[in-house]
Design a protein around this motif. Structure first.
Motif, PDB file in Angstrom:
ATOM      1  N   LEU A 160      42.832  32.724  45.066  1.00 17.86           N
ATOM      2  CA  LEU A 160      42.468  34.133  45.096  1.00 17.86           C
ATOM      3  C   LEU A 160      41.013  34.274  44.668  1.00 17.86           C
ATOM      4  CD1 LEU A 160      44.167  36.685  45.724  1.00 17.86           C
ATOM      5  CD2 LEU A 160      44.440  36.999  43.278  1.00 17.86           C
ATOM      6  N   PRO A 161      40.184  34.973  45.442  1.00 14.89           N
ATOM      7  CA  PRO A 161      38.765  35.156  45.064  1.00 14.89           C
ATOM      8  C   PRO A 161      38.642  36.184  43.932  1.00 14.89           C
ATOM      9  CG  PRO A 161      39.246  36.330  47.105  1.00 14.89           C
ATOM     10  CD  PRO A 161      40.492  35.591  46.752  1.00 14.89           C
ATOM     11  N   HIS A 162      38.744  35.717  42.692  1.00 22.47           N
ATOM     12  CA  HIS A 162      38.845  36.622  41.550  1.00 22.47           C
ATOM     13  C   HIS A 162      37.610  37.493  41.346  1.00 22.47           C
ATOM     14  CE1 HIS A 162      42.223  33.954  40.324  1.00 22.47           C
ATOM     15  NE2 HIS A 162      42.704  35.090  39.857  1.00 22.47           N
ATOM     16  N   ILE A 163      36.428  36.921  41.424  1.00 27.04           N
ATOM     17  CA  ILE A 163      35.213  37.713  41.155  1.00 27.04           C
ATOM     18  C   ILE A 163      35.021  38.824  42.199  1.00 27.04           C
ATOM     19  CG2 ILE A 163      32.709  37.620  40.937  1.00 27.04           C
ATOM     20  CD1 ILE A 163      34.220  36.523  38.554  1.00 27.04           C
ATOM     21  N   PRO A 164      35.066  38.520  43.499  1.00 26.75           N
ATOM     22  CA  PRO A 164      34.958  39.614  44.472  1.00 26.75           C
ATOM     23  C   PRO A 164      36.090  40.638  44.339  1.00 26.75           C
ATOM     24  CG  PRO A 164      34.597  37.494  45.542  1.00 26.75           C
ATOM     25  CD  PRO A 164      35.094  37.203  44.170  1.00 26.75           C
ATOM     26  N   LEU A 165      37.293  40.159  44.025  1.00 30.19           N
ATOM     27  CA  LEU A 165      38.407  41.088  43.844  1.00 30.19           C
ATOM     28  C   LEU A 165      38.152  41.996  42.650  1.00 30.19           C
ATOM     29  CD1 LEU A 165      41.223  42.112  44.523  1.00 30.19           C
ATOM     30  CD2 LEU A 165      42.184  40.235  43.188  1.00 30.19           C
ATOM     31  N   LEU A 166      37.681  41.419  41.553  1.00 29.35           N
ATOM     32  CA  LEU A 166      37.353  42.207  40.369  1.00 29.35           C
ATOM     33  C   LEU A 166      36.258  43.215  40.685  1.00 29.35           C
ATOM     34  CD1 LEU A 166      37.827  42.618  37.344  1.00 29.35           C
ATOM     35  CD2 LEU A 166      36.205  40.770  36.896  1.00 29.35           C
ATOM     36  N   GLN A 167      35.278  42.796  41.462  1.00 25.42           N
ATOM     37  CA  GLN A 167      34.183  43.695  41.838  1.00 25.42           C
ATOM     38  C   GLN A 167      34.707  44.851  42.691  1.00 25.42           C
ATOM     39  OE1 GLN A 167      30.997  41.706  43.874  1.00 25.42           O
ATOM     40  NE2 GLN A 167      29.505  43.309  43.419  1.00 25.42           N
ATOM     41  N   SER A 168      35.657  44.560  43.573  1.00 27.32           N
ATOM     42  CA  SER A 168      36.206  45.624  44.428  1.00 27.32           C
ATOM     43  C   SER A 168      37.041  46.611  43.614  1.00 27.32           C
ATOM     44  CB  SER A 168      37.051  45.017  45.555  1.00 27.32           C
ATOM     45  OG  SER A 168      38.193  44.366  45.038  1.00 27.32           O
ATOM     46  N   VAL A 169      37.772  46.117  42.604  1.00 32.08           N
ATOM     47  CA  VAL A 169      38.560  47.005  41.742  1.00 32.08           C
ATOM     48  C   VAL A 169      37.633  47.918  40.940  1.00 32.08           C
ATOM     49  CG1 VAL A 169      40.131  47.086  39.767  1.00 32.08           C
ATOM     50  CG2 VAL A 169      40.517  45.414  41.589  1.00 32.08           C
ATOM     51  N   VAL A 170      36.569  47.348  40.399  1.00 27.08           N
ATOM     52  CA  VAL A 170      35.591  48.154  39.661  1.00 27.08           C
ATOM     53  C   VAL A 170      34.962  49.197  40.584  1.00 27.08           C
ATOM     54  CG1 VAL A 170      33.358  48.086  38.474  1.00 27.08           C
ATOM     55  CG2 VAL A 170      35.119  46.386  37.932  1.00 27.08           C
ATOM     56  N   THR A 171      34.687  48.809  41.825  1.00 26.73           N
ATOM     57  CA  THR A 171      34.105  49.746  42.799  1.00 26.73           C
ATOM     58  C   THR A 171      35.037  50.921  43.056  1.00 26.73           C
ATOM     59  OG1 THR A 171      32.911  47.932  43.865  1.00 26.73           O
ATOM     60  CG2 THR A 171      33.186  49.959  45.139  1.00 26.73           C
ATOM     61  N   ILE A 172      36.348  50.638  43.191  1.00 22.03           N
ATOM     62  CA  ILE A 172      37.321  51.720  43.393  1.00 22.03           C
ATOM     63  C   ILE A 172      37.306  52.672  42.200  1.00 22.03           C
ATOM     64  CG2 ILE A 172      39.803  52.216  43.505  1.00 22.03           C
ATOM     65  CD1 ILE A 172      40.128  49.718  45.210  1.00 22.03           C
ATOM     66  N   LEU A 173      37.274  52.105  40.996  1.00 19.45           N
ATOM     67  CA  LEU A 173      37.237  52.947  39.794  1.00 19.45           C
ATOM     68  C   LEU A 173      35.954  53.765  39.739  1.00 19.45           C
ATOM     69  CD1 LEU A 173      38.703  50.397  37.225  1.00 19.45           C
ATOM     70  CD2 LEU A 173      39.748  52.567  37.904  1.00 19.45           C
ATOM     71  N   GLN A 174      34.861  53.192  40.225  1.00 19.49           N
ATOM     72  CA  GLN A 174      33.597  53.938  40.271  1.00 19.49           C
ATOM     73  C   GLN A 174      33.680  55.087  41.275  1.00 19.49           C
ATOM     74  OE1 GLN A 174      30.944  50.712  41.184  1.00 19.49           O
ATOM     75  NE2 GLN A 174      30.425  50.315  39.033  1.00 19.49           N
ATOM     76  N   PHE A 175      34.293  54.837  42.425  1.00 16.74           N
ATOM     77  CA  PHE A 175      34.473  55.905  43.416  1.00 16.74           C
ATOM     78  C   PHE A 175      35.289  57.057  42.829  1.00 16.74           C
ATOM     79  CE2 PHE A 175      33.524  53.031  47.162  1.00 16.74           C
ATOM     80  CZ  PHE A 175      32.543  53.856  47.716  1.00 16.74           C
ATOM     81  N   CYS A 176      36.286  56.721  42.004  1.00 14.30           N
ATOM     82  CA  CYS A 176      37.203  57.742  41.493  1.00 14.30           C
ATOM     83  C   CYS A 176      36.547  58.698  40.498  1.00 14.30           C
ATOM     84  CB  CYS A 176      38.413  57.070  40.838  1.00 14.30           C
ATOM     85  SG  CYS A 176      39.553  56.299  42.005  1.00 14.30           S
ATOM     86  N   ILE A 177      35.437  58.289  39.878  1.00 12.37           N
ATOM     87  CA  ILE A 177      34.761  59.204  38.941  1.00 12.37           C
ATOM     88  C   ILE A 177      33.318  59.484  39.362  1.00 12.37           C
ATOM     89  CG2 ILE A 177      36.205  58.674  36.954  1.00 12.37           C
ATOM     90  CD1 ILE A 177      34.102  56.746  35.973  1.00 12.37           C
ATOM     91  N   GLY A 178      33.007  59.196  40.616  1.00  6.12           N
ATOM     92  CA  GLY A 178      31.713  59.571  41.164  1.00  6.12           C
ATOM     93  C   GLY A 178      30.552  58.699  40.756  1.00  6.12           C
ATOM     94  N   LEU A 179      30.810  57.461  40.339  1.00  4.20           N
ATOM     95  CA  LEU A 179      29.719  56.576  39.914  1.00  4.20           C
ATOM     96  C   LEU A 179      29.260  55.631  41.012  1.00  4.20           C
ATOM     97  CD1 LEU A 179      30.850  55.572  36.301  1.00  4.20           C
ATOM     98  CD2 LEU A 179      29.150  57.271  36.983  1.00  4.20           C
ATOM     99  N   ALA A 180      30.034  55.532  42.097  1.00  2.00           N
ATOM    100  CA  ALA A 180      29.664  54.622  43.188  1.00  2.00           C
ATOM    101  C   ALA A 180      28.758  55.336  44.177  1.00  2.00           C
ATOM    102  CB  ALA A 180      30.915  54.114  43.898  1.00  2.00           C
ATOM    103  N   THR A 181      27.795  54.584  44.733  1.00  2.00           N
ATOM    104  CA  THR A 181      26.890  55.147  45.735  1.00  2.00           C
ATOM    105  C   THR A 181      27.361  54.704  47.119  1.00  2.00           C
ATOM    106  OG1 THR A 181      25.046  54.949  44.182  1.00  2.00           O
ATOM    107  CG2 THR A 181      24.503  55.283  46.513  1.00  2.00           C
TER     108      THR A 181
END
Length: 837
Positions: free
Chosen positions: A385-406
């Motif tokens: 399992l590609p843990h680092i990219p997966l972790l990055q994608s999870v963080v990105t989803i959380l950023q989208f949910c509170i308006g922090l992702a561009t």
């Protein structure tokens, strides 16, 4: 059947056959059926009917009634099925044409009562009970009952439809199980007639244009492959695989969830475990053609199977990762690590369309996140399992949910618009974020994880449930980092995060919402429990206002919060003791005593049960773990706690007090070398006697037995049961044969006594101003070892133990009592002797 029941049975059958005398309680009929099921398992069904002709008369009478009740008719259908399970009894009933009258076209099928779901259910259950021999199968095939069962698969009552499906599964497996004297093959002529009819019906349904018929057949096959692992299932699959694969090639794919259930059921069967099996070709086809919202469950299911071919596993993982890959690419951020996917297993446009639609985006992401979290807890993941990219994608989803992702594209804009403030996705993403903390490479992306966690913990828009998830994820990351070999290398970053975390925690402990205060306290309790051995953590914690605010919450107006504050202070008190040993810290011991005093006050005075239960739980932990303040004077501590608990009206508090007493008694006996241990040195008789006297003296000083005997008399059964168990264990240790002989030789009464005598003894104990001299137990005080020992010997603990463990219906639950109850409900007994059974 015993004689008493045989005498009562004709009257009961007469009541059931009389439409004017309705049985008030249908549960009587269920118990009546249960009784006959147990009878037919141990006695001859045919002999039961022959010796009790009233049963056959009952069936005949109900059939002749113009308007029987639906419950009575359903009962008769099920009762007849129970008897017809025996082939000899089946022939007996068939000769009297009772079976055709009940299960044929001229019976309930053609009456107005067939509209009642209970009658249809009784019919299906009766048939299911009957199908235990080939004669029953031939009968069902010849009377047209199989077509009725096919119809009932789509019954509006879910209970009836489910029962019909299970009946067809039973009929198919039973017909082929009894037929397998030689290997089966795909030709129709080699299959039993009943199996042929069922398979033809399934095949026709799969090829039909009816979505409901297709789903019914797929559900039937799922159950067949799930419960039966015989070789004929492989032959069945070879015949039906073509129409099933054709369903996958339709646009759009209908019955996708039912197909997933079928493939998972087959994949778990050892019959299809071979990597070359054609099933895996169909699974591959399903992974390619099913909707992304449907295929996730199939993908995670096959990833759990060791027998699944590696190529299929890689494809399944790609299916799961594709939505995450789309989210990662939709955000404008530098991709420092390789992407999630080297290739796309499906058309990414389908996934992007679902992610850009409000009705499907959140659902798809929640499913995907849940499936990926499930994989994190597998002991041996079959693919990397590609843990680092997966972790990055999870963080990105959380950023989208509170308006922090561009956003970086149109898809990013749509995802940002849909996910902002989406609690469902936030909860799912935080769950997998916590699960990913166990990855060996977690420290590489630690900074981004800390940032997003703090953002959620700080945000005033974070809902209480999402906040709780944020606390849980934070705890997992901090614990995981503290246990990692490289924890010292990252301590500076972790320390800064802890300082920021405790600032946030201070605000959350002062929140106007009790749910938030409660979640913050629960988090603090677990954090201290896991990290209290870390000196750096202790220093950061006590440099904040968190301990003081936690203590203030012991007086919170909400009882749940007070209980959580008690538990948190129970953990913090260990750290307070460690801090007080350091140079320059004064009055730490005074503070510690203050905490103990506050908790005892809560135990004695709090009007709500939750805080008092929390206090007793904390005290049990303190005693077990050797809390410094407890060790100073353990006997006084235990005595004061038991005194407070003995007058508490909450049974859970009393149960906690009993656990405290059990721990204390085990520690005393163990300290004196009396506890059972295979490695302990054998004590001499004189030494053992001395230690027994010493331990008994300690137990009397803390009034342990007064508390235990009082709990034994308690009206709450769990309390009395626990007290009885502890007393029996203590009796085995303290009252050996020599002490029993000593009591007898001294002329003391050793007659077994019950609760009434014990209650009277306790009343006399409570009225004693001082211990009485050795004599009768009821004249001795609770602090007199000899009197206490005599009571312990005298009370019939074993008898009380048996009594307490009996069910509440132990007095009358016999078949005879049941028959009397049925008669009593219709007023045919002069005295109403009904019982709660």
């Amino acid at each position: 059947m015993d004689r008493e029941c045989s005498q009562l049975l004709p009257s009961v059958c007469a009541v059931l056959a009389d439409s004017r005398q309705l049985v008030a309680d249908d549960t009587f009929l269920e118990k009546f059926l249960d009784w006959f099921k147990s009878l037919t398992e141990t006695e001859s069904s045919l002999l039961l009917l022959q010796e009790n002709p009233c049963l056959t008369e009952l069936i005949t009478c109900v059939l002749k009634l113009k308007d029987p009740s639906s419950s009575t008719l359903s009962f008769i259908l099920r009762l007849t099925g129970i008897f017809a399970a025996s082939e000899s009894c089946f022939q007996y009933l068939q000769q009297r044409e009772l079976l055709i009258s009940l299960f044929g076209a001229v019976g309930p099928l053609s009456s107005a009562l067939w509209e009642e779901a209970s009658v249809r259910s009784g019919w299906v259950q009766g048939v299911h009970s009957m199908v235990q021999h080939q004669s029953a199968l031939h009968f069902l095939c010849s009377c047209g009952a199989i077509d009725v069962i096919f119809t009932l698969q789509g019954d509006p009552s879910l209970f009836v439809a489910s029962a019909a499906n299970q009946l067809l599964v039973h009929m198919l497996t039973f017909s082929l199980q009894s037929f397998q004297t030689k290997p089966v093959n795909i030709k129709d002529c080699d299959w039993p007639i009943c199996a042929q009819k069922l398979i033809v019906h399934i095949e026709e349904s799969l090829k039909s244009n009816s979505a409901s018929r297709i789903k019914q057949s797929l559900k039937l096959l799922t159950s067949v492959f799930g419960c039966c692992h015989d070789l004929w299932t492989e032959v069945l699959w070879s015949r039906l695989s073509e129409p099933i694969v054709y369903l996958l090639e339709e646009e759009p794919v209908h019955a996708g969830h039912s197909l997933v259930d079928l493939f998972l059921s087959m994949a778990r069967s050892p019959v299809f475990s071979c990597p070359e099996c054609s099933l895996w070709t169909s699974v591959t086809c399903a992974l390619e053609h099913l909707n992304p919202a449907q295929v996730g469950r199939l993908a995670v299911g096959v990833l759990k199977l060791q027998e699944c071919p590696q190529a299929v596993k890689i494809q399944a993982l790609s299916v799961l990762l594709q939505p995450m890959d789309c989210v990662l690419k939709a955000a404008s951020q530098p991709l420092e690590y390789p992407g999630l996917l080297n290739r796309s297993v499906n058309d990414s446009a389908t996934v992007e369309t679902l992610l850009s639609c409000r009705s499907s985006c959140a659902s798809l992401l929640c499913q995907t996140l849940a499936h990926l979290e499930e994989l994190q807890y597998l002991t041996c993941l079959p693919v990397d399992l590609p843990h680092i990219p997966l972790l990055q994608s999870v963080v990105t989803i959380l950023q989208f949910c509170i308006g922090l992702a561009t956003p970086a594209s149109y898809l990013g804009n749509e995802i940002s618009r849909i996910l902002i403030g989406c609690f469902r996705v936030q909860r799912s993403a935080l769950d997998i974020l916590g699960a990913l903390s166990h990855s060996e490479s977690h420290s590489v992306f630690m900074g981004s994880v800390f940032d997003i966690l703090l953002a959620y913990l700080k945000s005033p828009d974070t809902s209480p449930t999402v906040l709780k998830k944020s606390f849980q994820a934070t705890l997992k990351w901090l614990v995981s980092l503290s246990e990692a070999p490289s924890s010292k290398d990252h301590w500076q970053q972790t320390e800064q995060f802890l300082r920021n975390l405790f600032l946030v925690l201070q605000k959350r402990l002062c929140s106007p919402y009790w749910e938030v205060r409660d979640s913050a306290l629960e988090f603090l309790t677990l954090l201290v429990k896991h990290l209290r051995e870390k000196e750096g953590f202790r220093q950061v914690l006590f440099s904040s206002e968190v301990p003081k605010l936690t203590e203030d919450l012991l007086e919170d107006p909400e009882s749940y919060v007070r209980a959580s504050a008690v538990t948190a202070m129970g953990q913090l008190s260990f750290l307070t003791h460690l801090i007080s040993k350091k140079p320059g810290v004064e009055n730490g011991n005074v503070k510690e005593k203050s905490i103990v005093a506050q908790l005892k006050e809560i135990l004695s005075t709090d009007s709500e049960g939750f805080p008092r239960r929390a206090v007793i739980s904390v005290f049990i932990d303190w005693l077990r773990e050797g809390h410094p303040d407890v060790l100073k004077d353990t006997e006084q501590f235990v005595s004061s706690v038991l005194q407070a608990v003995s007058s508490d009206l909450d049974w859970e508090v009393k149960a906690g007090g009993l656990e405290l007493a059990e721990v204390f008694s085990a520690q005393i006996l163990g300290r004196l070398g009396l506890a059972a241990c295979p490695y302990a040195a054998v004590l001499s008789s004189a030494t053992r006697s001395t230690h027994l006297s010493e331990s008994l003296q300690i137990f009397c000083q803390v009034k342990l037995f007064e508390f235990l005997f009082g709990a034994l008399c308690d009206c709450d059964r769990p309390v009395a049961q626990k007290a009885c168990d502890i007393l029996i264990a203590l009796k085995a240790e303290l009252c050996d044969e020599s002490s029993l002989k000593e009591g007898t030789s001294a002329g003391l009464s050793t007659e077994a006594r019950g609760i009434a005598w014990l209650e009277e003894t306790l009343r006399r104990w409570s009225s004693c101003a001082k211990p009485c001299p050795r004599g009768d137990a009821d004249e001795a005080g609770s602090q007199d070892p000899n009197g206490v020992l005599l009571v312990l010997r005298t009370v019939d603990l074993e008898g009380l133990h048996r009594s307490l463990n009996r069910s509440s219906d132990h007095i009358e639950k016999s078949p005879q009592s049941l028959l009397q109850d049925i008669l009593a409900t219709v007023g045919t007994l002069e005295e109403n002797e009904t019982d709660c059974y």
